[in-house]
Design a protein around this motif. Structure first.
Motif, short mmCIF file in Angstrom:
data_model
loop_
_atom_site.label_atom_id
_atom_site.label_comp_id
_atom_site.label_asym_id
_atom_site.label_seq_id
_atom_site.Cartn_x
_atom_site.Cartn_y
_atom_site.Cartn_z
N GLU A 1 38.72 53.23 36.88
CA GLU A 1 38.81 51.76 36.09
C GLU A 1 40.01 51.29 36.78
O GLU A 1 40.11 49.97 36.89
CB GLU A 1 38.87 52.11 34.66
N SER A 2 40.97 52.15 37.03
CA SER A 2 42.19 51.58 37.76
C SER A 2 42.11 50.76 39.09
O SER A 2 42.53 49.91 39.33
CB SER A 2 43.41 52.51 37.82
N GLU A 3 41.23 51.55 39.92
CA GLU A 3 41.07 51.10 41.14
C GLU A 3 40.24 49.72 41.00
O GLU A 3 40.32 48.62 41.94
CB GLU A 3 40.18 52.10 42.01
N ARG A 4 39.16 49.43 40.25
CA ARG A 4 38.42 48.55 39.86
C ARG A 4 39.31 47.29 39.43
O ARG A 4 39.17 45.94 39.73
CB ARG A 4 36.94 48.75 38.99
N THR A 5 40.28 47.48 38.66
CA THR A 5 41.14 46.43 37.95
C THR A 5 41.86 45.89 39.10
O THR A 5 42.08 44.67 39.20
CB THR A 5 42.10 47.28 36.89
N ILE A 6 42.42 46.88 39.73
CA ILE A 6 43.23 46.58 41.08
C ILE A 6 42.45 45.59 42.19
O ILE A 6 43.10 44.56 42.44
CB ILE A 6 44.03 47.49 41.86
N ALA A 7 41.09 45.78 42.35
CA ALA A 7 40.38 45.13 43.20
C ALA A 7 40.06 43.64 42.45
O ALA A 7 40.07 42.64 43.34
CB ALA A 7 39.01 45.93 43.42
N LEU A 8 39.95 43.70 41.25
CA LEU A 8 39.65 42.20 40.49
C LEU A 8 40.76 41.38 40.55
O LEU A 8 40.79 40.41 40.93
CB LEU A 8 39.15 42.56 39.27
N ILE A 9 41.96 42.08 40.14
CA ILE A 9 43.34 41.24 40.37
C ILE A 9 43.68 40.92 41.64
O ILE A 9 44.01 39.60 41.90
CB ILE A 9 44.52 42.14 39.83
N ASN A 10 43.38 41.68 42.83
CA ASN A 10 43.81 41.22 44.20
C ASN A 10 42.69 40.28 44.50
O ASN A 10 43.28 39.15 45.50
CB ASN A 10 43.53 42.54 45.02
N ALA A 11 41.48 40.37 44.36
CA ALA A 11 40.79 39.26 44.58
C ALA A 11 40.91 38.07 44.07
O ALA A 11 40.82 37.20 44.83
CB ALA A 11 39.22 39.81 44.25
N THR A 12 41.38 37.87 42.98
CA THR A 12 41.81 36.69 42.29
C THR A 12 43.09 36.01 42.85
O THR A 12 43.15 35.02 43.30
CB THR A 12 42.08 37.11 40.83
N ARG A 13 43.89 37.14 43.23
CA ARG A 13 45.37 36.56 44.12
C ARG A 13 44.59 35.97 45.31
O ARG A 13 45.50 35.03 45.83
CB ARG A 13 46.29 37.62 44.28
N TRP A 14 43.76 36.73 45.85
CA TRP A 14 43.35 36.19 47.45
C TRP A 14 42.86 34.70 47.15
O TRP A 14 43.06 33.83 47.99
CB TRP A 14 42.23 37.07 47.87
N LEU A 15 41.79 34.67 46.33
CA LEU A 15 41.24 33.38 45.91
C LEU A 15 41.95 32.32 45.64
O LEU A 15 42.03 31.22 46.09
CB LEU A 15 40.24 33.42 44.75
N ASP A 16 43.29 32.65 45.03
CA ASP A 16 44.14 31.49 44.35
C ASP A 16 44.88 30.99 45.84
O ASP A 16 45.58 29.79 45.75
CB ASP A 16 45.21 31.90 43.48
N THR A 17 44.84 31.65 46.89
CA THR A 17 45.39 31.47 48.26
C THR A 17 44.70 30.41 49.00
O THR A 17 45.29 29.75 50.02
CB THR A 17 45.75 32.62 49.22
N ILE A 18 43.46 30.00 48.58
CA ILE A 18 42.63 29.09 49.39
C ILE A 18 42.63 28.03 49.12
O ILE A 18 42.63 27.54 47.73
CB ILE A 18 41.02 29.80 49.16
N ASP A 19 42.92 26.86 49.91
CA ASP A 19 42.97 25.30 49.50
C ASP A 19 41.39 25.08 49.50
O ASP A 19 40.72 24.78 50.47
CB ASP A 19 43.77 24.72 50.60
N PHE A 20 41.03 24.67 48.25
CA PHE A 20 39.67 24.02 48.10
C PHE A 20 39.88 22.66 48.22
O PHE A 20 40.81 22.12 47.35
CB PHE A 20 39.06 24.45 46.58
N GLY A 21 38.71 22.03 48.65
CA GLY A 21 38.57 20.46 48.63
C GLY A 21 38.13 20.17 47.27
O GLY A 21 37.53 20.83 46.49
N GLY A 22 38.73 18.75 46.78
CA GLY A 22 37.85 18.25 45.47
C GLY A 22 38.87 18.09 44.60
O GLY A 22 40.23 18.33 44.94
N THR A 23 38.37 18.08 43.41
CA THR A 23 39.55 17.60 42.31
C THR A 23 39.28 18.74 41.09
O THR A 23 38.12 19.23 40.92
CB THR A 23 39.04 16.36 41.46
N ARG A 24 40.45 19.50 40.74
CA ARG A 24 40.43 20.53 39.89
C ARG A 24 39.94 19.99 38.27
O ARG A 24 40.32 18.80 38.11
CB ARG A 24 42.01 20.75 39.60
N CYS A 25 38.97 20.73 37.92
CA CYS A 25 38.42 20.49 36.78
C CYS A 25 39.39 20.64 35.39
O CYS A 25 40.36 21.53 35.52
CB CYS A 25 37.07 21.12 36.53
N ASP A 26 39.31 19.95 34.53
CA ASP A 26 39.74 20.02 33.11
C ASP A 26 39.40 21.51 32.58
O ASP A 26 38.24 21.64 32.24
CB ASP A 26 39.65 19.08 32.14
#
Length: 71
Positions: free
Chosen positions: A43-68
């Motif tokens: 569970e700890s390894e899966r938790t780390i994978a999910l948190i790291n994936a989220t951090r990685w996605l947060d580094t990507i500049d997506f085009g468009g407008t952020r939704c509310d």
């Protein structure tokens, strides 16, 4: 089923550290070829994978407008 107590997944939440819950990740993995590998992790390894994936996605500049987050 794993508890994933360290995962916080509130849409638009300032304290969120994942875009999905652990249960959602497990459900998604169940239909993937790599499910046995995912379930073989602690569970700890899966938790780390999910948190790291989220951090990685947060580094990507997506085009468009952020939704509310309330929509």
């Amino acid at each position: 089923m794993a508890a994933y107590t360290d995962i916080v997944f509130i849409l638009g939440g300032a304290g969120s550290n994942s875009y999905v819950s652990g249960a959602e990740a497990d459900s998604y993995a169940a239909f993937q070829a790599w499910d046995a590998t995912w379930q073989g992790k602690t569970e700890s390894e899966r938790t780390i994978a999910l948190i790291n994936a989220t951090r990685w996605l947060d580094t990507i500049d997506f085009g468009g407008t952020r939704c509310d987050p309330s929509t």
